[in-house]
Design an enzyme around this catalytic site. Structure first.
Site, PDB file in Angstrom:
ATOM      1  N   HIS A  75       7.750   8.603   4.556  1.00 52.96           N
ATOM      2  CA  HIS A  75       6.485   9.348   4.659  1.00 52.96           C
ATOM      3  C   HIS A  75       6.638  10.813   4.262  1.00 52.96           C
ATOM      4  O   HIS A  75       5.678  11.573   4.368  1.00 52.96           O
ATOM      5  CB  HIS A  75       5.855   9.244   6.057  1.00 52.96           C
ATOM      6  CG  HIS A  75       5.420   7.862   6.424  1.00 52.96           C
ATOM      7  ND1 HIS A  75       4.408   7.611   7.338  1.00 52.96           N
ATOM      8  CD2 HIS A  75       5.831   6.642   5.998  1.00 52.96           C
ATOM      9  CE1 HIS A  75       4.241   6.293   7.465  1.00 52.96           C
ATOM     10  NE2 HIS A  75       5.104   5.701   6.655  1.00 52.96           N
TER      11      HIS A  75
ATOM     12  N   GLU B  19      -0.652  -2.099   5.210  1.00 55.93           N
ATOM     13  CA  GLU B  19       0.289  -2.060   6.329  1.00 55.93           C
ATOM     14  C   GLU B  19       0.229  -0.727   7.047  1.00 55.93           C
ATOM     15  O   GLU B  19       0.400  -0.664   8.272  1.00 55.93           O
ATOM     16  CB  GLU B  19       1.715  -2.320   5.832  1.00 55.93           C
ATOM     17  CG  GLU B  19       2.742  -2.503   6.947  1.00 55.93           C
ATOM     18  CD  GLU B  19       3.272  -1.217   7.562  1.00 55.93           C
ATOM     19  OE1 GLU B  19       3.615  -1.213   8.760  1.00 55.93           O
ATOM     20  OE2 GLU B  19       3.336  -0.190   6.836  1.00 55.93           O
ATOM     21  N   GLU B  20      -0.010   0.347   6.295  1.00 53.72           N
ATOM     22  CA  GLU B  20       0.118   1.686   6.864  1.00 53.72           C
ATOM     23  C   GLU B  20      -0.903   1.977   7.966  1.00 53.72           C
ATOM     24  O   GLU B  20      -0.679   2.856   8.790  1.00 53.72           O
ATOM     25  CB  GLU B  20       0.015   2.752   5.767  1.00 53.72           C
ATOM     26  CG  GLU B  20       1.177   2.761   4.782  1.00 53.72           C
ATOM     27  CD  GLU B  20       2.506   3.156   5.401  1.00 53.72           C
ATOM     28  OE1 GLU B  20       2.530   3.535   6.588  1.00 53.72           O
ATOM     29  OE2 GLU B  20       3.534   3.074   4.712  1.00 53.72           O
TER      30      GLU B  20
ATOM     31  N   ASP C  19       0.811  -1.223   0.000  1.00 53.40           N
ATOM     32  CA  ASP C  19       0.000   0.000   0.000  1.00 53.40           C
ATOM     33  C   ASP C  19       0.841   1.268   0.000  1.00 53.40           C
ATOM     34  O   ASP C  19       1.984   1.290   0.455  1.00 53.40           O
ATOM     35  CB  ASP C  19      -0.973   0.012   1.181  1.00 53.40           C
ATOM     36  CG  ASP C  19      -0.294  -0.202   2.529  1.00 53.40           C
ATOM     37  OD1 ASP C  19       0.682  -0.970   2.606  1.00 53.40           O
ATOM     38  OD2 ASP C  19      -0.747   0.397   3.530  1.00 53.40           O
TER      39      ASP C  19
END
Length: 393
Positions: A362, A138-139, A79
């Protein structure tokens, strides 16, 4: 070190990079990885590796070796993030406004696919089965738990994962024994006072004062209630208080996170946070309610597994490639796979100042040194080969 694996990955390097760039151009957020899942499925079809799709996205594929044996799982997450890409000069920049692969999951997916291509070439030599887990979401720390619920770890004896890592120099690879990633939990606290006119504070209970006092007192839990050798981070990242400049706030809403490596400490600190909230509110005549949401577990690398990874690194890339990245208080839901079987998690260095790939994960400028991808792909494959073809576990 298996030379066929190494040579296959070197031969597939350009193909691997192209696949990663395609994913980078078409990022998909958690539980929306439909195109990514389809792209992976197409490649598995070409390889003749049977797989099944998980709901709503993701895949689980098994490559059976030529000899009976254990099952080792290799995991890659897929993702992207709701981050605006700032790398405007990239030929493969994100085509989705407000979305980008700002954490490197595009490279993880591509590296694991390339590892599968290499392992197909030596499948007759494998004493057991390699399971490939292409994980969504996962995030938000939901994907691994859901994959486990849908059978990803059934029959698995060992699990291994990789994260590309911009803080580690390109060409270096780390897999430490013990703590690697921290637990990552969410805290939500609502304080209630009694609102009123800003000119008449004696008739009110100010929620802003309660919330501010709580935030200032909170760090005493870390500095005075926990062992200084047992790392703990408590952060309040969001505070919503009040409605107008001359109205004393009746309500305050706070959100934060707790990070640590020890589950006993985790439970103790969570209890202390709630006590601090309620007692601070009571001092001023208000009340407090806390909602505590467990996110990821700590990622604790099994000793035998991490040592085998370290051995694989030195055999495949030389002694100079072995690196020891300190534990991070970032979170990783790979931990839920480790709840089901022993395993370890490695960091493949991608930081290269000459290629501007040292930006934090990020960040909108995040990118990877693509020359490091062949290291990740090979480590996936060589580790699986070594695990299945040795008797130490």
């Amino acid at each position: 070190m298996n030379n066929t694996i190494k040579q296959t990955i070197l031969n597939k390097e350009e193909e691997m990079i192209a696949f990663r760039r395609d994913l980078h151009m078409h990022p998909e957020l958690q539980w929306q990885e439909f195109r990514t899942t389809d792209q992976v499925a197409k490649e598995l079809d070409k390889l003749g590796i049977p797989y099944r799709r998980t709901n709503p996205t993701g895949l689980i594929a098994d490559l059976k070796g030529g000899k009976p044996g254990k099952t080792v799982a290799l995991r890659a997450d897929m993702d992207a993030l709701p981050v605006q890409e700032l790398n405007q000069d990239l030929s493969y920049k994100s085509t989705e406004n407000g979305k980008m692969h700002a954490c490197g999951h595009d490279s993880h997916t591509s590296m694991l696919l390339t590892a599968a291509k290499a392992l197909v070439e030596v499948k007759d030599e494998l004493a057991g089965t390699v399971r490939f887990i292409f994980q969504p979401s996962e995030e938000n720390a939901e994907g691994a738990k859901e994959m486990v619920a849908q059978g990803a770890m059934e029959g698995v004896d060992h699990v291994f994962g990789i994260h590309i890592w911009s803080q580690t120099p390109s060409g270096k690879i780390s897999c430490v024994v013990g703590s690697s990633f921290a637990s990552a939990d969410i805290i939500e606290i609502d304080f209630k006072g009694q609102g009123g006119h800003g000119a008449m504070p004696h008739d009110t209970i100010d929620a802003a004062i309660i919330a501010s006092s709580f935030v200032m007192n909170l760090q005493a839990i870390v500095s005075r209630e926990t062992n200084p050798l047992d790392p703990v981070v408590v952060t309040i990242g969001k505070m919503e208080v009040g409605t107008r400049f001359n109205v004393i706030a009746e309500n305050a809403h706070l959100e934060g996170t707790l990070r640590c490596f020890n589950n006993t400490t985790r439970a103790k600190v969570a209890k202390s946070i709630e006590q601090y909230a309620k007692k601070t509110a009571a001092i001023y005549g208000g009340t407090a309610e806390m909602v505590y949401k467990q996110g990821t577990q700590p990622v604790i690398n099994d000793e035998k597994s991490a040592l085998l990874v370290q051995k694989t690194i030195t055999e495949s890339f030389g002694e100079d490639a072995l690196y020891f990245e300190p534990p991070t208080t970032g979170g990783e839901d790979f931990s839920y796979f480790q709840d089901e079987a022993s395993g370890s998690f490695a960091l493949v260095g991608s930081g290269n100042s000459a290629k501007d790939t040292e930006w934090a994960h990020h960040h909108g400028r995040f990118n990877i040194d693509e020359s490091a991808m062949k290291n990740g792909a090979e480590l996936y494959a060589q580790f699986a080969y070594n695990y299945l073809n040795q008797d130490e576990f």
